[in-house]
Design a protein around this motif. Structure first.
Motif, PDB file in Angstrom:
ATOM      1  N   GLU A   1      -4.708   5.522   1.624  1.00  0.00           N
ATOM      2  CA  GLU A   1      -3.834   4.471   1.099  1.00  0.00           C
ATOM      3  C   GLU A   1      -4.529   3.612   0.055  1.00  0.00           C
ATOM      4  OE1 GLU A   1      -2.028   2.282   4.311  1.00  0.00           O
ATOM      5  OE2 GLU A   1      -0.451   3.803   4.464  1.00  0.00           O
TER       6      GLU A   1
ATOM      7  N   THR B   1       0.843  -1.201   0.000  1.00  0.00           N
ATOM      8  CA  THR B   1       0.000   0.000   0.000  1.00  0.00           C
ATOM      9  C   THR B   1       0.874   1.245   0.000  1.00  0.00           C
ATOM     10  OG1 THR B   1      -0.140  -0.029   2.416  1.00  0.00           O
ATOM     11  CG2 THR B   1      -1.898  -1.149   1.191  1.00  0.00           C
TER      12      THR B   1
ATOM     13  N   PRO C   1       0.385   5.777   0.205  1.00  0.00           N
ATOM     14  CA  PRO C   1      -0.539   6.908   0.305  1.00  0.00           C
ATOM     15  C   PRO C   1      -0.725   7.538  -1.070  1.00  0.00           C
ATOM     16  CG  PRO C   1       1.612   7.510   1.182  1.00  0.00           C
ATOM     17  CD  PRO C   1       1.661   6.037   0.894  1.00  0.00           C
TER      18      PRO C   1
END
Length: 400
Positions: free
Chosen positions: A349, A221, A223
């Motif tokens: 995210e 993941t 942001p």
């Protein structure tokens, strides 16, 4: 020689919808058509609310069926053409819907009037403007009554002539409708592949990839700030706005969102925050998370943000956001209405697959998106040609 005229009410009745109670609505069932669902030409199901099927027992006059002509009895004044009162659409869906209050339905009850002809006649700008000019209401809201619509004067021409006019115009709409169906199928193909690969994890070679902490090995993941360039809107003063096309297109909310591409109603001569052609538009004020794309350089108002993939995978980013924000107002806060800050978006995210898989999907999806863009632009040309022809056919300037 100009044809004699006769009031629409001699041929048809105009009704306003039923006042359903807010606590009657449910998550699935019979769609309820409100004024927000009536766009120019089209009746859309985004957003849409539902009632239990038991409500189909109400009077049939509140039932909306394929081919029904609908009109907004409440809307904006002429300064906002896309949401103006009196705008007309034809319901082109197979499923029965129910009519909410202030959404109007025109019921033709005389065989001397062709329903398609009536639809095209009411779609003329001069007719819609006349209704809007005579509307009552406040500075922010205009209202017309069913009786106002029934007073519209129609040329007293024979049914064969009416049908010849509507048949000519309908050929354009048939082409536009065919293109819209192709657009829907193309987008559905891309969205389904996205779900198959990145939601269900059935991507090419998935049999040989381990799942670690719920995601395929090698995926992670990030942001949003690391994935996309993000621009938050900022509205100039209203004194710089205009409807004459001066400056750049200006948007500060979802009012002019389309199925995929935003349409322009307002321009602005003072540039603040800009979105470039191809940027994804993300609504940051209620409804938060609604998406569209701009085909033109434009000015972003405070209700929108624009996004562009830093890795050149704009199609992947679009379908990922469509998948993640499947429901409005999923993020953000606000005491009165939902909103989202720049920090909220930057820190949101998203799951990033391996680069090879990302590029493989991008190649497929970008080709689909190019076809959608071409079909959309073709429709814009067809709409322009049809709308130039419409008043000339109605006035007799051009013979059928």
């Amino acid at each position: 020689m100009k044809a004699e005229t006769i009031p629409l009410g001699s041929y048809a009745n105009v009704i306003s919808g039923f006042a359903f109670k807010s606590n009657d609505f449910v998550d699935a069932g019979v769609p309820v058509l409100k004024i927000a669902n009536i766009k120019h030409e089209h009746v859309v199901f985004d957003p849409i609310q539902y009632l239990p099927t038991s409500f189909l027992s109400i009077d049939n006059k509140y039932h909306v069926r394929n081919g029904d002509v609908m009109i907004c009895l409440t809307g904006s004044h002429l300064s906002q053409p896309n949401s103006v009162v009196g705008r007309v659409a034809m319901y082109r869906h197979d499923r029965i819907a129910l009519l909410n209050q202030r959404a109007g339905r025109i019921i033709v009850n005389d065989e001397k009037l062709d329903k398609d002809y009536l639809y095209y006649y009411l779609r003329q700008k001069d007719v819609m403007y006349q209704l809007a000019l005579n509307a009552g209401g406040s500075a922010n809201q205009a209202n017309i009554s069913p009786r106002d619509v029934e007073k519209v004067l129609l040329p007293d021409i024979d049914i064969d002539h009416q049908q010849a006019i509507s048949k000519c115009l309908k050929k354009y709409d048939d082409l536009i409708g065919n293109n819209n169906r192709r657009i829907s199928l193309l987008e559905e193909a891309a969205r389904e592949l996205y779900k198959e690969w990145f939601v269900r994890f059935r991507f090419p070679g998935h049999e040989h990839v381990n799942i670690v902490d719920g995601v395929p090995e090698g995926w992670h993941t990030k942001p949003l700030i690391d994935i996309a360039d993000l621009t938050m809107g900022q509205s100039p003063k209203s004194e710089f706005y205009n409807q004459e096309g001066e400056g750049l297109p200006f948007h500060q909310g979802v009012t002019n969102y389309g199925f995929r591409f935003v349409s322009h109603e307002t321009w602005c001569t003072k540039q603040t925050r800009l979105a470039e052609s191809g940027d994804i538009l993300f609504s940051v004020r209620a409804p938060v998370g609604r998406l569209n794309i701009t085909l033109d350089k434009m000015i972003l108002g405070r209700g929108l943000a624009s996004m562009r993939s830093k890795g050149g995978c704009q199609s992947f980013l679009f379908y990922q956001l469509k998948s993640v924000f499947f429901k409005e107002d999923m993020i953000g806060g606000g005491a009165i209405y939902a909103s989202v800050t720049k920090k909220d978006l930057e820190n949101f995210e998203l799951l990033v697959p391996t680069n090879s898989l990302l590029l493989e999907f991008e190649e497929f999806a970008s080709n689909i998106d190019a076809q959608i863009r071409t079909l959309h632009l073709s429709n814009q040309n067809l709409i322009e040609a049809r709308d130039l022809l419409l008043p000339k056919l109605m006035s007799g300037e051009i013979a059928v």
